[in-house]
Write a protein that holds these residues in place. Structure first.
Motif, PDB file in Angstrom:
ATOM      1  N   LEU A 135      80.507   5.296  80.899  1.00 16.86           N
ATOM      2  CA  LEU A 135      80.796   6.815  80.342  1.00 16.86           C
ATOM      3  C   LEU A 135      79.821   6.563  79.034  1.00 16.86           C
ATOM      4  CD1 LEU A 135      82.897   9.022  80.012  1.00 16.86           C
ATOM      5  CD2 LEU A 135      84.016   8.810  78.565  1.00 16.86           C
ATOM      6  N   PRO A 136      78.832   8.191  78.712  1.00 14.50           N
ATOM      7  CA  PRO A 136      78.185   8.591  78.205  1.00 14.50           C
ATOM      8  C   PRO A 136      78.784   9.355  76.286  1.00 14.50           C
ATOM      9  CG  PRO A 136      77.626   9.878  79.609  1.00 14.50           C
ATOM     10  CD  PRO A 136      78.622   8.810  79.628  1.00 14.50           C
ATOM     11  N   SER A 137      79.240   8.282  75.759  1.00 21.99           N
ATOM     12  CA  SER A 137      80.342   9.127  74.378  1.00 21.99           C
ATOM     13  C   SER A 137      79.796   8.114  73.709  1.00 21.99           C
ATOM     14  CB  SER A 137      81.659   8.904  74.987  1.00 21.99           C
ATOM     15  OG  SER A 137      82.768   9.154  73.986  1.00 21.99           O
ATOM     16  N   PRO A 138      80.451   8.612  72.116  1.00 23.95           N
ATOM     17  CA  PRO A 138      79.610   7.853  71.038  1.00 23.95           C
ATOM     18  C   PRO A 138      81.190   7.251  70.854  1.00 23.95           C
ATOM     19  CG  PRO A 138      80.582   9.660  70.503  1.00 23.95           C
ATOM     20  CD  PRO A 138      79.860  10.488  71.492  1.00 23.95           C
ATOM     21  N   TYR A 139      81.420   7.371  71.333  1.00 21.02           N
ATOM     22  CA  TYR A 139      83.147   6.084  71.714  1.00 21.02           C
ATOM     23  C   TYR A 139      83.139   4.713  72.346  1.00 21.02           C
ATOM     24  CZ  TYR A 139      86.096   9.696  68.689  1.00 21.02           C
ATOM     25  OH  TYR A 139      86.144  10.246  67.506  1.00 21.02           O
ATOM     26  N   ASN A 140      82.678   5.649  73.322  1.00 18.41           N
ATOM     27  CA  ASN A 140      82.314   4.273  74.299  1.00 18.41           C
ATOM     28  C   ASN A 140      81.541   2.465  73.797  1.00 18.41           C
ATOM     29  OD1 ASN A 140      81.223   2.299  76.153  1.00 18.41           O
ATOM     30  ND2 ASN A 140      80.802   3.902  77.050  1.00 18.41           N
ATOM     31  N   THR A 141      82.496   1.247  73.004  1.00 19.99           N
ATOM     32  CA  THR A 141      82.294   0.873  72.630  1.00 19.99           C
ATOM     33  C   THR A 141      81.767  -0.651  73.039  1.00 19.99           C
ATOM     34  OG1 THR A 141      84.573  -0.297  72.519  1.00 19.99           O
ATOM     35  CG2 THR A 141      83.525   0.899  70.236  1.00 19.99           C
ATOM     36  N   TYR A 142      81.746   0.084  74.795  1.00 23.43           N
ATOM     37  CA  TYR A 142      80.622  -1.164  75.986  1.00 23.43           C
ATOM     38  C   TYR A 142      78.878  -0.774  75.264  1.00 23.43           C
ATOM     39  CZ  TYR A 142      84.394  -3.643  78.331  1.00 23.43           C
ATOM     40  OH  TYR A 142      86.455  -3.919  78.191  1.00 23.43           O
ATOM     41  N   ASP A 156      82.986  -4.111  72.503  1.00 25.11           N
ATOM     42  CA  ASP A 156      83.769  -3.947  74.382  1.00 25.11           C
ATOM     43  C   ASP A 156      85.277  -3.547  74.452  1.00 25.11           C
ATOM     44  OD1 ASP A 156      81.523  -4.271  74.990  1.00 25.11           O
ATOM     45  OD2 ASP A 156      81.852  -6.313  75.865  1.00 25.11           O
ATOM     46  N   CYS A 157      86.299  -2.363  73.851  1.00 23.97           N
ATOM     47  CA  CYS A 157      87.306  -2.216  73.321  1.00 23.97           C
ATOM     48  C   CYS A 157      87.790  -0.856  74.440  1.00 23.97           C
ATOM     49  CB  CYS A 157      87.839  -1.665  72.157  1.00 23.97           C
ATOM     50  SG  CYS A 157      89.680  -1.347  71.900  1.00 23.97           S
TER      51      CYS A 157
END
Length: 340
Positions: free
Chosen positions: A271-278, A245-246
């Motif tokens: 946000l649909p992104s592999p970087y989305n840690t949520y 959750d960063c």
């Protein structure tokens, strides 16, 4: 007959005995007497392949030395086998001719400081180094994407994000973008030494894992005392399989898409992104910025605390909590403070 032969030889030797000290003394005076003082420092740009004669002429024309002959003679006596470097040379006037000769013919080119702050992305570093220079930015981007500079340590790297070590570099004015990037990667490799690599292996982390984790720490706090605590939160969450959750990981994803406005909105959490840690457990796919040494060390040495949460308090610091209940109480307190 013998006397007739020896007589001119003796005369020649006498001339040498008399003249050599005089010439030597003259040359020493010429080389050690400071040249004229100028209104500002003199700069000489030496081109690749330029002759020694042209370089010496340039020194005289810029008022660095008083005459070409003494320094030309000294060059032939002392430096004729030296190969000088092309580049920019700067002379603080007045300067002794021998010092000017040493600077040029030993390749002491003028270096400019280039400071890279901590926590910038590769794209932001390119903008900092080449503002308004589209061609320079394109060249920097090509160098940034040369993952071969770190492939032996990070085979998964598709670019050099995370490995452009923030520091102050001293480089020639004409340094290319590739040389700038290579210097930053070389410094990262110097900093991430055997001891740090051994510590990473002890934690079961790859170099890429450590740099990625350090980049999260770098983006979450600017306070040195908080970095090990933020690192502890992330380590603890990773250990129990809890999402990180960063927020900065979402900001990075938006930057990649060219959509970051400087702040996050609630809808961005989905946000649909592999970087989305949520949305995605574990570390993001790679570093989200280029962290400095304190953040790298914090990633390798988390504080021995059981914290799982932290919230910004509005003054640059954070409140750390062990349980969700404690965290929600801290969030409510901060919200009440904001309303006052």
């Amino acid at each position: 007959m013998r006397a007739m032969i020896l007589k001119p030889i003796k005369a020649a030797l006498l001339v040498l005995v008399v003249l050599l000290p005089a010439v030597t003394g003259w040359l020493v005076r010429e080389l050690t007497t400071p040249g004229p003082a100028g209104p500002a420092d003199a700069v000489l740009d030496v081109e690749k392949g330029q002759s020694a004669r042209a370089v010496i002429r340039g020194l005289r024309e810029r008022g660095v030395v008083r005459g070409s002959f003494p320094i030309g003679l000294a060059y032939r006596l002392f430096y004729s086998t030296e190969r000088f470097k092309a580049g920019e040379y700067k002379f603080a006037l007045p300067l002794k001719a021998k010092d000017a000769l040493f600077l040029v013919f030993r390749g002491r080119i003028h270096l400019l400081p280039v400071t890279i702050p901590e926590g910038l992305t590769g794209r932001e570093i390119g903008e900092l180094l080449r503002p308004g220079d589209g061609e320079g930015r394109a060249a920097f981007d090509r160098a940034f994407r040369d993952a071969g500079l770190i492939a032996d340590w990070d085979p998964r790297a598709k670019d050099l994000e995370g490995y452009l070590f923030p520091d102050t570099y001293h480089l020639p004015r004409r340094a290319t973008e590739a040389e700038l990037v290579a210097a930053m990667v070389a410094e990262f490799r110097e900093v991430f030494d055997d001891g740090r690599r051994a510590r990473a292996a002890e934690l079961g982390l790859s170099v890429r894992d450590v740099v990625t984790l350090a980049s999260l720490v770098e983006e979450e706090t600017a306070l040195p005392e908080e970095r090990p605590l933020v690192s502890a939160v992330f380590h603890n969450r990773l250990r129990i399989g809890m999402k990180l959750d960063c927020d900065p990981t979402i900001a990075y994803a938006l930057k990649l898409a060219g959509r970051y406005s400087g702040r996050l909105l609630l809808r961005d959490l989905g946000l649909p992104s592999p970087y989305n840690t949520y949305l995605n457990p574990g570390l993001p796919p790679g570093p989200i910025s280029n962290p400095g040494k304190p953040s790298l060390d914090a990633a390798l040495n988390p504080a021995p605390e059981p914290y799982l949460y932290f919230v910004a308090q509005g003054d640059g610091s954070h409140h750390f909590s062990r349980t969700l209940g404690e965290h929600l109480d801290a969030v409510r307190r901060y919200q009440l403070l904001k309303k006052k």
